[in-house]
Design a protein around this motif. Structure first.
Motif, PDB file in Angstrom:
ATOM      1  N   ILE A 183       0.690  -2.287   2.488  1.00  0.00           N
ATOM      2  CA  ILE A 183       1.748  -3.131   1.896  1.00  0.00           C
ATOM      3  C   ILE A 183       1.112  -4.244   1.064  1.00  0.00           C
ATOM      4  N   HIS A 184       0.013  -4.778   1.590  1.00  0.00           N
ATOM      5  CA  HIS A 184      -0.662  -5.863   0.860  1.00  0.00           C
ATOM      6  C   HIS A 184      -1.149  -5.385  -0.509  1.00  0.00           C
ATOM      7  N   LYS A 185      -1.603  -4.123  -0.559  1.00  0.00           N
ATOM      8  CA  LYS A 185      -2.058  -3.582  -1.852  1.00  0.00           C
ATOM      9  C   LYS A 185      -0.917  -3.608  -2.875  1.00  0.00           C
ATOM     10  N   LEU A 186       0.298  -3.345  -2.387  1.00  0.00           N
ATOM     11  CA  LEU A 186       1.451  -3.357  -3.294  1.00  0.00           C
ATOM     12  C   LEU A 186       1.844  -4.793  -3.681  1.00  0.00           C
ATOM     13  N   ARG A 187       1.389  -5.720  -2.858  1.00  0.00           N
ATOM     14  CA  ARG A 187       1.706  -7.136  -3.135  1.00  0.00           C
ATOM     15  C   ARG A 187       0.778  -7.691  -4.210  1.00  0.00           C
ATOM     16  N   ILE A 188      -0.459  -7.218  -4.226  1.00  0.00           N
ATOM     17  CA  ILE A 188      -1.420  -7.837  -5.159  1.00  0.00           C
ATOM     18  C   ILE A 188      -1.508  -7.104  -6.497  1.00  0.00           C
ATOM     19  N   ASP A 190      -0.496  -5.695 -10.294  1.00  0.00           N
ATOM     20  CA  ASP A 190      -0.073  -6.498 -11.455  1.00  0.00           C
ATOM     21  C   ASP A 190       1.425  -6.817 -11.426  1.00  0.00           C
ATOM     22  N   ALA A 191       2.203  -5.788 -11.063  1.00  0.00           N
ATOM     23  CA  ALA A 191       3.640  -6.042 -10.883  1.00  0.00           C
ATOM     24  C   ALA A 191       3.913  -5.947  -9.381  1.00  0.00           C
ATOM     25  N   PRO A 192       3.825  -7.075  -8.677  1.00  0.00           N
ATOM     26  CA  PRO A 192       3.904  -7.026  -7.208  1.00  0.00           C
ATOM     27  C   PRO A 192       5.229  -6.429  -6.729  1.00  0.00           C
ATOM     28  N   LYS A 193       5.138  -5.657  -5.659  1.00  0.00           N
ATOM     29  CA  LYS A 193       6.362  -5.044  -5.139  1.00  0.00           C
ATOM     30  C   LYS A 193       7.067  -5.950  -4.120  1.00  0.00           C
ATOM     31  N   ILE A 194       6.362  -6.913  -3.619  1.00  0.00           N
ATOM     32  CA  ILE A 194       7.032  -7.868  -2.729  1.00  0.00           C
ATOM     33  C   ILE A 194       6.571  -9.292  -3.054  1.00  0.00           C
ATOM     34  N   THR A 195       7.390 -10.225  -2.677  1.00  0.00           N
ATOM     35  CA  THR A 195       7.033 -11.638  -2.883  1.00  0.00           C
ATOM     36  C   THR A 195       6.221 -12.129  -1.680  1.00  0.00           C
ATOM     37  N   GLU A 219       6.275   1.713   8.110  1.00  0.00           N
ATOM     38  CA  GLU A 219       6.196   2.960   7.329  1.00  0.00           C
ATOM     39  C   GLU A 219       7.435   3.111   6.453  1.00  0.00           C
ATOM     40  N   ARG A 220       8.559   2.813   7.035  1.00  0.00           N
ATOM     41  CA  ARG A 220       9.818   2.889   6.275  1.00  0.00           C
ATOM     42  C   ARG A 220       9.770   1.926   5.081  1.00  0.00           C
ATOM     43  N   ILE A 221       9.324   0.704   5.353  1.00  0.00           N
ATOM     44  CA  ILE A 221       9.274  -0.294   4.276  1.00  0.00           C
ATOM     45  C   ILE A 221       8.269   0.123   3.197  1.00  0.00           C
ATOM     46  N   LEU A 222       7.151   0.650   3.652  1.00  0.00           N
ATOM     47  CA  LEU A 222       6.116   1.085   2.707  1.00  0.00           C
ATOM     48  C   LEU A 222       6.665   2.171   1.781  1.00  0.00           C
ATOM     49  N   ASN A 223       7.358   3.135   2.354  1.00  0.00           N
ATOM     50  CA  ASN A 223       7.944   4.206   1.539  1.00  0.00           C
ATOM     51  C   ASN A 223       8.980   3.647   0.564  1.00  0.00           C
ATOM     52  N   LEU A 225       9.023   0.605  -0.630  1.00  0.00           N
ATOM     53  CA  LEU A 225       8.340  -0.178  -1.677  1.00  0.00           C
ATOM     54  C   LEU A 225       7.700   0.742  -2.723  1.00  0.00           C
ATOM     55  N   LYS A 226       7.217   1.890  -2.256  1.00  0.00           N
ATOM     56  CA  LYS A 226       6.584   2.815  -3.199  1.00  0.00           C
ATOM     57  C   LYS A 226       7.594   3.311  -4.232  1.00  0.00           C
ATOM     58  N   GLU A 227       8.844   3.354  -3.814  1.00  0.00           N
ATOM     59  CA  GLU A 227       9.889   3.871  -4.700  1.00  0.00           C
ATOM     60  C   GLU A 227      10.369   2.847  -5.729  1.00  0.00           C
ATOM     61  N   ILE A 228      10.278   1.590  -5.358  1.00  0.00           N
ATOM     62  CA  ILE A 228      10.885   0.584  -6.246  1.00  0.00           C
ATOM     63  C   ILE A 228       9.901   0.117  -7.320  1.00  0.00           C
ATOM     64  N   GLU A 229      10.445  -0.515  -8.324  1.00  0.00           N
ATOM     65  CA  GLU A 229       9.599  -1.041  -9.406  1.00  0.00           C
ATOM     66  C   GLU A 229       9.045  -2.393  -9.001  1.00  0.00           C
ATOM     67  N   GLY A 230       7.906  -2.704  -9.547  1.00  0.00           N
ATOM     68  CA  GLY A 230       7.312  -3.999  -9.248  1.00  0.00           C
ATOM     69  C   GLY A 230       8.021  -5.118 -10.007  1.00  0.00           C
TER      70      GLY A 230
END
Lengths: 381, 429
Positions: A183-188, A190-195, A219-223, A225-230
């Motif tokens: 999840i942290h990888k998706l946070r850092i 260029d277009a972060p997926k979470i605040t 796991e649910r949240i990760l999936n 986040l993978k679907e949404i845009e940053g």
């Protein structure tokens, strides 16, 4: 994300996951610090709950027993405990993390657990952790954890904690940390997926529910986040460093000032999931738990480990493309305050914009803080 | 000559302190009557001569070793060095000079050090930031408080001074003494490597033997304080705290306590009080006010209030066995370190501190307690109310709690503190 059912567990102290756990007559134990080896507690079928004071803005009762030079976070937790918020705990694990929280051992004993109308017997445990990172220190810590295991076995049903129990627990916790890192990888990116606020909510919720359930939720949240845009935003990318943060009003204050907290160095943040318990063939799993907790990236209580903390921050600044660092401390937190002092000079020498602020645990003086944060964000621009 | 000055200038604040001690001592000799405040007169005389000697050693180029007050100075006797106690420099300057260390507190605070940290360290940190101290190495146990773990890294990470930190564990148990004893040994060896010296354990043994003798004298004086009126003047507490550090492991320390014991015995025989009449017997379970050296004398003379003892004057360790092997001595040293003022209370749960205070109140017929809640000492931040309740319930005496910075008058001034004590004393009479 804010209203995700898992994340809402971070908004209060108790949650329905805890209630479900208790329905099975299972025990919940509280602790203040990430140096408490949760894997061991979980292996004993105890639910470790990281004590927070989220949303609590009153320290009146706590102030009776703690002078005003002490940390408002710890005072707020004491206040909550004196008001019965933590009556659901079946055990308390304290270590010498800092001078404020370590005295909760005595105050819970004398004032919380002996108050009128409270009749439950709540066992308390104490772990003495060295203040330096050395091989002798590790041997000491390892022995402390071995003794703690025996104490837990004695106090909770005399049930032996087997290596198999420990290995199961380690696997669940390692998976948990691995999911948080994903999840942290998706946070850092260029277009972060979470605040930063959502990341904090995830971390707090994660510390308040059984880890096997947390893993399903993550796991649910990760999936998801993978679907949404940053987030496509011009907000400045900041890293938040320093004292304990368990109130999203503070992170919101920063993020509403034109910043996005894309990374942090907090104990309710990434410091808690950077590394795993390494399992090696033939090695005692309890020793491996101790090894991970003792040698992992430290907090400022470890007086000889500042360089490693600085190196980590410098690496993270590159990895997460940080525009500026916000160093913060809760007033009277000497440990974070002094570490921040050194960071502020060291980072400035590297020409990294730094803001060094002090605050109370609860939201006080917000206008002053907001002005300073906004000015800092503007300065980065 | 230039080289000598350069070497001596590695300890400029220590020289300032020496000058302050010398002039205060001169003033006392010139102004006070023969029997006036003997602890101050005798204490300063010894401080002056010992400091003179260390400044001479600095001139000769011996290494300057900074140390925490809870790493007993006599443990450094195994080296040819100039020991400088980080905390004692800040506070003795604050005691002897008007606004003594304030400039240096401000220097380090302006550099970013949090305002709520301990001034005992801030002073020397400011002096070191300004390059007035040039330490060759610093040694500190990891005790007794967050300020130590938090502030000392400044010396190593910013000033690049080798920092040696023998770990001192929480909880006084057998395993703790063995562990800390080993840590002291490793620490001394590491320090020796930094300054290119081998620890000379026979010199250390001699210094410890002297300290063992001093403890006996201290205990005799402590016993005499049980009588009414207290035969020891309030100023003794401050000078004894200074002697504990500056005269540590030296014959001058034995001489100071020996002289004070004789004076106290004489007063005891004559039922004499230093300042006339003792009206109130107070115990200060924590610190006295260092920036107001005169406070003790003022309390003696104006309120008839005895300070029976403060935290630096009621914690005594068992004698260390020096007759056996090195490990036994190190074990004893670890025990002594862990019984040192403030470390003793911080390295265990505070139940025994409360019990001890209650017992002291009874044994010494105390009328009240005065607790100075020092801004730096978070490890004592949750003690005062519990202590107040215990004293009220078990001894029936009150406790005054004063929020202070014991090294900085700008937090709570002499006047505020004296007014509070005066008002409190009126409620007792």
């Amino acid at each position: 994300m804010y209203k995700d059912p898992f994340l809402t567990a971070s908004n209060s102290i108790k949650n329905h996951y805890i209630e479900d756990w208790q329905k099975d007559n299972k025990k919940i134990v509280g602790h203040y610090c990430t140096y408490i080896p949760e894997e061991l507690l979980y292996a004993a079928n105890l639910l470790p709950f990281r004590i927070r004071a989220t949303g609590h803005e009153d320290t009146d009762l706590g102030d009776i027993y703690m002078v005003r030079f002490t940390c408002s976070f710890v005072r707020a937790t004491l206040d909550m405990a004196l008001r019965g918020f933590y009556d659901f705990l079946d055990g308390l694990f304290i270590c010498n993390s800092c001078d404020h929280s370590r005295r909760m051992f005595e105050l819970f004993d004398l004032k919380v657990f002996k108050r009128e109308g409270f009749n439950k017997k709540v066992p308390r445990f104490y772990i003495a952790i060295p203040h330096i990172v050395t091989k002798e220190g590790f041997e000491w810590y390892k022995r402390e954890i071995e003794e703690l295991k025996e104490e837990i076995e004695k106090n909770y049903n005399n049930k032996k904690i087997t290596d198999e129990d420990l290995l199961n627990s380690i696997n669940i916790y390692n998976k948990n940390r691995s999911l948080l890192r994903e999840i942290h990888k998706l946070r850092i990116q260029d277009a972060p997926k979470i605040t930063g606020t959502e990341a904090l909510q995830i971390s707090m919720a994660n510390s308040s529910v059984p880890k096997d359930i947390a893993n399903q939720e993550l796991e649910r949240i990760l999936n998801l986040l993978k679907e949404i845009e940053g987030l496509k935003t011009d907000a400045k990318r900041v890293m938040l460093v320093g004292s304990e943060v368990d109130d999203i009003n503070f992170t919101k204050l920063i993020e509403n000032s034109g910043a996005n907290i894309v990374s942090d160095f907090l104990c309710f943040g990434i410091r808690n999931f950077l590394d795993d318990v390494k399992l090696e063939d033939g090695k005692n799993p309890l020793e491996m738990i101790s090894r991970r907790h003792y040698y992992r990236i430290s907090c400022p209580r470890m007086m000889d480990d500042h360089q490693r903390r600085l190196d980590f921050i410098k690496d993270e600044i590159k990895r997460a493309k940080i525009d500026g660092v916000i160093l913060q401390r809760i007033n009277n937190c000497d440990l974070a305050g002094c570490d921040n002092m050194l960071f502020s000079h060291e980072l400035k020498d590297l020409e990294i914009p730094v803001l060094n602020i002090d605050r109370e645990f609860f939201q006080a003086d917000t206008t002053r803080l907001q002005t300073r944060i906004e000015a800092f964000i503007e300065m980065i621009s | 000559m230039a080289k000598r000055v350069e070497l001596e200038n590695r300890i400029i604040p220590y020289k300032m302190l020496y000058e302050a001690v010398k002039s205060t001592s001169g003033l006392i000799e010139g102004i006070l009557p023969d029997k006036g405040i003997p602890s101050l007169r005798i204490g300063l005389k010894h401080l002056k001569s010992v400091m003179e000697e260390y400044i001479q050693k600095a001139r000769e180029g011996l290494p300057i070793i900074g140390h925490h007050f809870s790493f007993p100075t006599e443990y450094l006797s195994c080296f040819d060095c100039v020991p400088v106690c980080i905390e004692a420099v800040s506070y003795l300057l604050a005691a002897l000079l008007p606004h003594g260390s304030e400039k240096y507190y401000d220097l380090i605070t302006n550099w970013g050090h949090p305002f709520h940290t301990c001034t005992s360290q801030k002073g020397t940190m400011g002096m070191t930031l300004d390059d007035l101290f040039k330490f060759d190495a610093i040694i500190t146990p990891t005790a007794p408080c967050d300020n130590t773990y938090a502030s000392y890294p400044f010396f190593s990470y910013h000033k690049k001074i080798p920092l040696i930190a023998p770990d001192l564990p929480f909880l006084k148990e057998e395993k703790s003494y063995h562990y800390h004893g080993e840590q002291i040994k490793l620490g001394l060896e590491a320090l020796g490597k930094v300054i290119n010296q081998e620890p000379d354990y026979s010199k250390l043994r001699e210094a410890i033997e002297l300290e063992n003798q001093v403890t006996k004298l201290q205990l005799e004086i402590f016993e005499l304080k049980k009588v009414k009126p207290c035969p020891v003047e309030n100023m003794f507490n401050a000078m004894s705290a200074a002697a504990a550090i500056y005269l540590s492991g030296r014959t001058e320390k034995a001489s100071f306590y020996n002289d004070m014991l004789e004076i106290s015995k004489k007063r005891y025989k004559n039922k004499e009080h230093h300042a006339g009449e003792e009206k109130i017997r107070s115990i200060w379970p924590y610190m006295i006010i260092f920036f107001d050296l005169e406070l003790g004398e003022w309390l003696d003379r104006h309120l008839g209030m005895s300070i029976l003892f403060d935290i630096f004057n009621y914690n005594f360790a068992e004698p260390i066995n020096t007759k056996s092997d090195l490990d036994t001595m190190l074990y004893g040293m670890a025990r002594r370190s862990m019984e040192a003022p403030m470390v003793k209370q911080s390295a265990e749960f505070y139940y025994s501190f409360i019990d001890e205070c209650v017992q002291l109140a009874k044994d010494y017929s105390a009328d009240c307690f005065i607790f100075t809640s020092h801004i730096g000492c978070k490890q004592f931040g949750s003690v005062p109310q519990i202590l107040r309740e215990a004293l009220r319930d078990e001894v029936g005496i009150p406790m005054l709690l004063i929020d202070v910075d014991v090294g900085d008058a700008r937090f709570a001034s002499e006047k505020i503190i004296r007014d509070k004590i005066k008002m409190f004393s009126q409620t007792l009479m």
